[in-house]
Design a protein around this motif. Structure first.
Motif, PDB file in Angstrom:
ATOM      1  N   LEU A 108       0.853  -1.188   0.000  1.00  0.00           N
ATOM      2  CA  LEU A 108       0.000   0.000   0.000  1.00  0.00           C
ATOM      3  C   LEU A 108       0.886   1.235   0.000  1.00  0.00           C
ATOM      4  O   LEU A 108       1.578   1.500   0.985  1.00  0.00           O
ATOM      5  N   PRO A 109       0.935   1.993  -1.095  1.00  0.00           N
ATOM      6  CA  PRO A 109       1.805   3.177  -1.139  1.00  0.00           C
ATOM      7  C   PRO A 109       1.503   4.145  -0.009  1.00  0.00           C
ATOM      8  O   PRO A 109       0.349   4.460   0.252  1.00  0.00           O
ATOM      9  N   GLY A 110       2.559   4.588   0.660  1.00  0.00           N
ATOM     10  CA  GLY A 110       2.389   5.574   1.715  1.00  0.00           C
ATOM     11  C   GLY A 110       2.479   5.020   3.119  1.00  0.00           C
ATOM     12  O   GLY A 110       2.675   5.765   4.071  1.00  0.00           O
ATOM     13  N   ILE A 111       2.320   3.700   3.277  1.00  0.00           N
ATOM     14  CA  ILE A 111       2.397   3.092   4.603  1.00  0.00           C
ATOM     15  C   ILE A 111       3.515   2.064   4.595  1.00  0.00           C
ATOM     16  O   ILE A 111       3.574   1.205   3.719  1.00  0.00           O
ATOM     17  N   SER A 112       4.388   2.144   5.560  1.00  0.00           N
ATOM     18  CA  SER A 112       5.554   1.275   5.612  1.00  0.00           C
ATOM     19  C   SER A 112       5.278   0.012   6.407  1.00  0.00           C
ATOM     20  O   SER A 112       4.849   0.079   7.565  1.00  0.00           O
ATOM     21  N   GLY A 113       5.538  -1.142   5.794  1.00  0.00           N
ATOM     22  CA  GLY A 113       5.410  -2.406   6.504  1.00  0.00           C
ATOM     23  C   GLY A 113       6.388  -2.499   7.655  1.00  0.00           C
ATOM     24  O   GLY A 113       6.060  -3.020   8.730  1.00  0.00           O
ATOM     25  N   ALA A 114       7.599  -1.969   7.440  1.00  0.00           N
ATOM     26  CA  ALA A 114       8.602  -1.990   8.507  1.00  0.00           C
ATOM     27  C   ALA A 114       8.154  -1.140   9.691  1.00  0.00           C
ATOM     28  O   ALA A 114       8.403  -1.482  10.853  1.00  0.00           O
ATOM     29  N   PHE A 115       7.473  -0.017   9.395  1.00  0.00           N
ATOM     30  CA  PHE A 115       7.014   0.832  10.497  1.00  0.00           C
ATOM     31  C   PHE A 115       5.873   0.163  11.260  1.00  0.00           C
ATOM     32  O   PHE A 115       5.756   0.316  12.482  1.00  0.00           O
ATOM     33  N   ILE A 116       5.026  -0.587  10.557  1.00  0.00           N
ATOM     34  CA  ILE A 116       3.983  -1.359  11.246  1.00  0.00           C
ATOM     35  C   ILE A 116       4.633  -2.357  12.196  1.00  0.00           C
ATOM     36  O   ILE A 116       4.191  -2.535  13.340  1.00  0.00           O
ATOM     37  N   LEU A 117       5.687  -3.032  11.729  1.00  0.00           N
ATOM     38  CA  LEU A 117       6.419  -3.953  12.608  1.00  0.00           C
ATOM     39  C   LEU A 117       7.012  -3.206  13.800  1.00  0.00           C
ATOM     40  O   LEU A 117       7.051  -3.724  14.921  1.00  0.00           O
ATOM     41  N   PHE A 118       7.492  -1.981  13.557  1.00  0.00           N
ATOM     42  CA  PHE A 118       8.071  -1.168  14.625  1.00  0.00           C
ATOM     43  C   PHE A 118       7.015  -0.858  15.683  1.00  0.00           C
ATOM     44  O   PHE A 118       7.267  -0.965  16.892  1.00  0.00           O
ATOM     45  N   ILE A 119       5.820  -0.463  15.238  1.00  0.00           N
ATOM     46  CA  ILE A 119       4.720  -0.163  16.167  1.00  0.00           C
ATOM     47  C   ILE A 119       4.322  -1.409  16.961  1.00  0.00           C
ATOM     48  O   ILE A 119       4.034  -1.348  18.156  1.00  0.00           O
ATOM     49  N   LEU A 120       4.326  -2.549  16.276  1.00  0.00           N
ATOM     50  CA  LEU A 120       3.936  -3.803  16.924  1.00  0.00           C
ATOM     51  C   LEU A 120       5.061  -4.396  17.783  1.00  0.00           C
ATOM     52  O   LEU A 120       4.886  -5.451  18.394  1.00  0.00           O
ATOM     53  N   GLY A 121       6.203  -3.713  17.818  1.00  0.00           N
ATOM     54  CA  GLY A 121       7.314  -4.196  18.628  1.00  0.00           C
ATOM     55  C   GLY A 121       8.041  -5.377  18.031  1.00  0.00           C
ATOM     56  O   GLY A 121       8.710  -6.139  18.738  1.00  0.00           O
ATOM     57  N   LYS A 122       7.947  -5.549  16.709  1.00  0.00           N
ATOM     58  CA  LYS A 122       8.540  -6.720  16.066  1.00  0.00           C
ATOM     59  C   LYS A 122       9.608  -6.356  15.031  1.00  0.00           C
ATOM     60  O   LYS A 122      10.120  -7.246  14.348  1.00  0.00           O
ATOM     61  N   TYR A 123       9.968  -5.084  14.916  1.00  0.00           N
ATOM     62  CA  TYR A 123      10.953  -4.691  13.900  1.00  0.00           C
ATOM     63  C   TYR A 123      12.326  -5.274  14.214  1.00  0.00           C
ATOM     64  O   TYR A 123      12.953  -5.925  13.368  1.00  0.00           O
ATOM     65  N   GLU A 124      12.804  -5.053  15.446  1.00  0.00           N
ATOM     66  CA  GLU A 124      14.105  -5.591  15.811  1.00  0.00           C
ATOM     67  C   GLU A 124      14.074  -7.115  15.851  1.00  0.00           C
ATOM     68  O   GLU A 124      15.080  -7.776  15.538  1.00  0.00           O
ATOM     69  N   PHE A 125      12.934  -7.683  16.217  1.00  0.00           N
ATOM     70  CA  PHE A 125      12.774  -9.143  16.223  1.00  0.00           C
ATOM     71  C   PHE A 125      12.984  -9.705  14.814  1.00  0.00           C
ATOM     72  O   PHE A 125      13.697 -10.701  14.629  1.00  0.00           O
ATOM     73  N   VAL A 126      12.384  -9.045  13.812  1.00  0.00           N
ATOM     74  CA  VAL A 126      12.503  -9.515  12.438  1.00  0.00           C
ATOM     75  C   VAL A 126      13.923  -9.312  11.917  1.00  0.00           C
ATOM     76  O   VAL A 126      14.486 -10.200  11.257  1.00  0.00           O
ATOM     77  N   LEU A 127      14.524  -8.144  12.193  1.00  0.00           N
ATOM     78  CA  LEU A 127      15.913  -7.923  11.786  1.00  0.00           C
ATOM     79  C   LEU A 127      16.836  -8.979  12.373  1.00  0.00           C
ATOM     80  O   LEU A 127      17.725  -9.507  11.694  1.00  0.00           O
ATOM     81  N   SER A 128      16.611  -9.302  13.644  1.00  0.00           N
ATOM     82  CA  SER A 128      17.434 -10.316  14.303  1.00  0.00           C
ATOM     83  C   SER A 128      17.217 -11.685  13.664  1.00  0.00           C
ATOM     84  O   SER A 128      18.176 -12.440  13.453  1.00  0.00           O
ATOM     85  N   ALA A 129      15.973 -12.006  13.325  1.00  0.00           N
ATOM     86  CA  ALA A 129      15.675 -13.295  12.697  1.00  0.00           C
ATOM     87  C   ALA A 129      16.346 -13.419  11.338  1.00  0.00           C
ATOM     88  O   ALA A 129      16.868 -14.483  10.973  1.00  0.00           O
ATOM     89  N   VAL A 130      16.357 -12.305  10.582  1.00  0.00           N
ATOM     90  CA  VAL A 130      17.010 -12.316   9.268  1.00  0.00           C
ATOM     91  C   VAL A 130      18.521 -12.447   9.424  1.00  0.00           C
ATOM     92  O   VAL A 130      19.167 -13.271   8.756  1.00  0.00           O
ATOM     93  N   ASN A 131      19.104 -11.661  10.330  1.00  0.00           N
ATOM     94  CA  ASN A 131      20.552 -11.681  10.515  1.00  0.00           C
ATOM     95  C   ASN A 131      21.057 -13.023  11.043  1.00  0.00           C
ATOM     96  O   ASN A 131      22.155 -13.463  10.695  1.00  0.00           O
ATOM     97  N   ASN A 132      20.238 -13.667  11.888  1.00  0.00           N
ATOM     98  CA  ASN A 132      20.638 -14.944  12.486  1.00  0.00           C
ATOM     99  C   ASN A 132      20.099 -16.149  11.722  1.00  0.00           C
ATOM    100  O   ASN A 132      20.288 -17.288  12.159  1.00  0.00           O
ATOM    101  N   LEU A 133      19.423 -15.864  10.600  1.00  0.00           N
ATOM    102  CA  LEU A 133      18.814 -16.938   9.792  1.00  0.00           C
ATOM    103  C   LEU A 133      17.965 -17.869  10.650  1.00  0.00           C
ATOM    104  O   LEU A 133      18.086 -19.099  10.581  1.00  0.00           O
ATOM    105  N   ASP A 134      17.100 -17.250  11.457  1.00  0.00           N
ATOM    106  CA  ASP A 134      16.154 -18.006  12.288  1.00  0.00           C
ATOM    107  C   ASP A 134      15.015 -18.492  11.382  1.00  0.00           C
ATOM    108  O   ASP A 134      14.001 -17.807  11.208  1.00  0.00           O
ATOM    109  N   VAL A 135      15.206 -19.672  10.805  1.00  0.00           N
ATOM    110  CA  VAL A 135      14.294 -20.176   9.780  1.00  0.00           C
ATOM    111  C   VAL A 135      12.880 -20.339  10.319  1.00  0.00           C
ATOM    112  O   VAL A 135      11.902 -20.022   9.638  1.00  0.00           O
ATOM    113  N   ALA A 136      12.750 -20.826  11.546  1.00  0.00           N
ATOM    114  CA  ALA A 136      11.418 -21.061  12.117  1.00  0.00           C
ATOM    115  C   ALA A 136      10.632 -19.757  12.226  1.00  0.00           C
ATOM    116  O   ALA A 136       9.470 -19.673  11.798  1.00  0.00           O
ATOM    117  N   SER A 137      11.253 -18.721  12.793  1.00  0.00           N
ATOM    118  CA  SER A 137      10.566 -17.431  12.941  1.00  0.00           C
ATOM    119  C   SER A 137      10.248 -16.813  11.587  1.00  0.00           C
ATOM    120  O   SER A 137       9.158 -16.256  11.380  1.00  0.00           O
TER     121      SER A 137
END
Length: 223
Positions: free
Chosen positions: A171-200
């Motif tokens: 949806l143009p104008g709304i950031s998915g990453a910012f939604i994750l940030f509001i939901l408290g999951k932005y750093e969680f997702v970055l960590s999962a990507v960096n650590n290749l947490d396949v399950a998450s």
């Protein structure tokens, strides 16, 4: 639609741009798709993943299934997004930790620039469009004023987070990453990507797939 390898490579580059935007809180991958001219095809392609497509897949008619969902196009876009997310997640994680003011300033500049580019697509400003603009500004202000939450890492919440973020992603104008940030999951997702947490990542991808397919139906109807 038949395309050459060069054209698919260009689509992949656009996907890389979308992925870069999707990793950045405040910048929408949908905006990048809109600016680069692939937005409507992207929405219609995702929208075509429906009951008929599922029936073709499970009946073994895979060529028809692939054509139905515009598979070559979607594959090119998502390869680009995947490359971008993997390459940028570690960099952004470092910058957010060590240079937060500089990186947030950069994000703000990207938002301002993308807003200007999108505004040029509107040729005539009539009453309904002005109302839509004011409504969009009001909604965006409300979203950005929400305090980032501390939330559970339960499977059900990660699925919901993925679904909501993927809706915002297209949806143009709304950031998915910012939604994750509001939901408290932005750093969680970055960590999962960096650590290749396949399950998450698999759980998040499940939610994202559900969100993309369902929300694309609404966007396709509106277009």
């Amino acid at each position: 639609m038949k395309r050459t390898i060069k054209q698919y490579l260009l689509i992949t580059l656009r996907g890389i741009g979308m992925g870069a935007a999707d990793v950045v809180p405040g910048v929408s991958g949908g905006t990048i798709a809109f600016i680069t001219g692939i937005y409507e095809e992207l929405i219609n392609s995702i929208k075509s993943i429906n009951i008929e497509a599922v029936r073709l897949f499970f009946s073994g008619r895979w060529r028809s299934f692939w054509q139905q969902i515009n598979g070559n196009f979607l594959l090119s876009v998502f390869i680009g997004i995947f490359i971008s997310v993997l390459s940028l997640a570690r960099i952004l994680g470092y910058l957010l930790e060590h240079h937060p003011v500089l990186i947030w300033s950069f994000f703000f500049g990207l938002i301002v620039a993308s807003s200007y580019v999108v505004s040029r697509k509107i040729k005539n400003w009539d009453y309904p469009r002005v109302v839509a603009l004011v409504g969009g500004i009001g909604l965006a202000f409300y979203i950005t004023s929400v305090t980032p939450a501390t939330t559970t890492d339960a499977v059900w919440f990660i699925v919901i987070s993925g679904a909501l973020a993927s809706c915002a992603m297209i949806l143009p104008g709304i950031s998915g990453a910012f939604i994750l940030f509001i939901l408290g999951k932005y750093e969680f997702v970055l960590s999962a990507v960096n650590n290749l947490d396949v399950a998450s990542l698999a759980i998040l991808a499940l939610g994202a797939a559900v969100g993309l397919v369902t929300f694309a139906q609404l966007l396709g109807y509106l277009f």
